[in-house]
Design an enzyme around this catalytic site. Structure first.
Site, PDB file in Angstrom:
ATOM      1  N   HIS A 125       0.846  -1.240   0.177  1.00  0.00           N
ATOM      2  CA  HIS A 125      -0.079  -0.114  -0.133  1.00  0.00           C
ATOM      3  C   HIS A 125       0.808   1.216   0.018  1.00  0.00           C
ATOM      4  O   HIS A 125       0.439   2.311   0.757  1.00  0.00           O
ATOM      5  CB  HIS A 125      -0.808   0.105   1.116  1.00  0.00           C
ATOM      6  CG  HIS A 125      -1.746  -1.141   1.383  1.00  0.00           C
ATOM      7  ND1 HIS A 125      -3.056  -1.483   0.540  1.00  0.00           N
ATOM      8  CD2 HIS A 125      -1.637  -2.106   2.217  1.00  0.00           C
ATOM      9  CE1 HIS A 125      -3.319  -2.419   1.142  1.00  0.00           C
ATOM     10  NE2 HIS A 125      -2.312  -3.045   2.021  1.00  0.00           N
TER      11      HIS A 125
ATOM     12  N   SER B 272      14.929  19.425 -17.907  1.00  0.00           N
ATOM     13  CA  SER B 272      13.812  20.235 -18.023  1.00  0.00           C
ATOM     14  C   SER B 272      14.026  21.433 -18.827  1.00  0.00           C
ATOM     15  O   SER B 272      15.277  22.119 -18.656  1.00  0.00           O
ATOM     16  CB  SER B 272      13.470  20.816 -16.499  1.00  0.00           C
ATOM     17  OG  SER B 272      12.648  21.887 -16.588  1.00  0.00           O
TER      18      SER B 272
END
Length: 429
Positions: free
Chosen positions: A158, A280
């Site tokens: 989880h 980027s």
């Protein structure tokens, strides 16, 4: 466009309608073209065996088909809008160079079985590549599992910290997954490996076609016996091939998800090879894991392709033009899928762990399960042991190496059974 193979005197051809009918067919057929040429050679040999072609005509066809293949590879022959499709391009070339011998090549066959045989040959080639890449990835994972078997790595469920795990367990999981994927690709290849050539338009022809010869000449494992089923199988075997590819891409997607998380600053467990990252356009500080993000996304192309073909198959028996659209779907799925799988082996070889960050993420709660099992081994009922181990007051910073050494259940950190996995990998051939 050259004259249409099916055009007859008095039949009007509307250019707009023909453009709609042809669609991208001639462009898509570039993928199949060399396989279509090979199938034409085998078909011609079969025609010579039953007396439709003379020996010298077969020699000429073989020669011209070999030249066409060479010209196509070299870029001297381009499959373009001059032709309705790849099949008509081959026939036009043979007629141009050989006259009547070229006009005889289509005896006993249809474009329906031409596309079926080219598709199966193409899929066999692609499935073999999927199997080889999955096996290579499994071999790398096995080698790294052995080398890094005791390197601690947090285990999650989880996305929450769960128990102490190891890089050996992480690698072994992907090794077994890709072994299964390679096996599935091989099994699907064996299922696809049936020769439909000679089924014509789905009803056979009134000629004793040498189907056994074409089966052997094209390297098929068996003949697809029923001429009618050859048409019914179209779409069905393409979906099976995409499902085999998808099995590998599902594992790739989950692996890429792990690496996406592990390379983030919040985890900091993994450093990717620099060539697998990009910068980027605005943020000078960034190196982005674009390659693994696109690997993660690749399954979508296969899932979409399978759905597209499945939706085409709401058809009665026999051939229907709807099936033309199945070609683009498989090209898109395997183009994207193999593109991603081709990059996987080097990624697995060259990613680097950051052991200090991995050990730092092992908090005391991750030893609670060990404590519960230890109490149960000493005789306490497991539910009572579970309750005691759930008490944070009993948690203490454990020894990850000791925790891993104690995990002796088969397939766990102390008993990875890599020899079993290696034997399965080697059995793939």
């Amino acid at each position: 466009m050259s004259d249409l193979l099916w055009q007859k005197p008095g039949v009007k051809v509307d250019a707009r309608i023909q453009a709609f009918l042809a669609g991208e067919d001639v462009i898509l057929d570039r993928e199949f073209f060399l396989f279509d040429i090979e199938a034409s050679r085998a078909h011609a040999e079969g025609l010579q065996q039953i007396g439709i072609l003379a020996a010298d005509e077969l020699d000429g066809i073989r020669r011209e088909l070999a030249t066409l293949a060479e010209d196509y590879r070299a870029g001297h022959f381009v499959l373009d809008e001059r032709f309705e499709d790849g099949h008509s391009a081959i026939e036009s070339r043979l007629i141009e160079r050989l006259g009547d011998a070229g006009r005889r090549i289509h005896t006993g066959r249809s474009r329906n079985d031409q596309i079926l045989v080219a598709t199966r040959l193409w899929l066999k080639d692609r499935l073999a590549r999927v199997a080889a890449l999955c096996r290579e990835s499994a071999e790398i994972a096995l080698a790294r599992a052995e080398a890094e078997s005791t390197l601690p790595l947090p285990g999650y469920t989880h996305l929450q910290r769960a128990v102490v795990s190891s890089c050996g367990m992480w690698w072994a999981a992907w090794a077994e997954g890709f072994i299964d994927d390679a096996l599935r690709a091989q099994q699907t290849l064996a299922w696809v490996d049936a020769n439909p050539l000679g089924s014509a338009a789905g009803y056979g022809v009134n000629l004793p076609l040498a189907r056994e010869h074409t089966t052997q000449a094209l390297g098929f494992g068996r003949m697809q016996v029923s001429a009618a089923y050859a048409q019914l199988s179209r779409g069905k075997f393409e979906m099976a091939a995409i499902e085999a590819l998808s099995s590998a891409l599902l594992d790739l997607r989950r692996l890429a998800w792990d690496l996406s998380l592990f390379t983030s600053a919040e985890f900091g467990f993994v450093k990717l090879p620099s060539e697998y990252t990009t910068g980027s356009s605005i943020m000078p500080n960034k190196r982005n894991p674009d390659v693994i993000e696109l690997m993660r996304a690749t399954y979508a192309a296969a899932a979409a392709a399978r759905t597209e073909i499945e939706q085409l198959l709401s058809l009665p028996s026999g051939y229907h033009r709807d099936l033309q659209f199945s070609k683009g779907a498989i090209f898109h799925a395997f183009g994207r899928g193999l593109g991603a799988l081709e990059l996987l082996p080097d990624l697995l070889r060259n990613l680097e762990w950051k052991p200090d960050a991995m050990r730092a993420a092992l908090d005391p709660s991750m030893y609670a399960t060990d404590l519960a099992v230890d109490l149960a081994r000493q005789g306490m009922p497991f539910r009572d042991a579970y309750k005691q181990a759930a008490d944070p007051a009993r948690w203490a910073q454990g020894d990850p190496d000791a925790s891993l050494a104690a995990r002796v259940s088969p397939g766990a950190a102390a008993d990875l059974r890599l020899d079993v996995l290696r034997a399965r990998c080697e059995a793939l051939g």
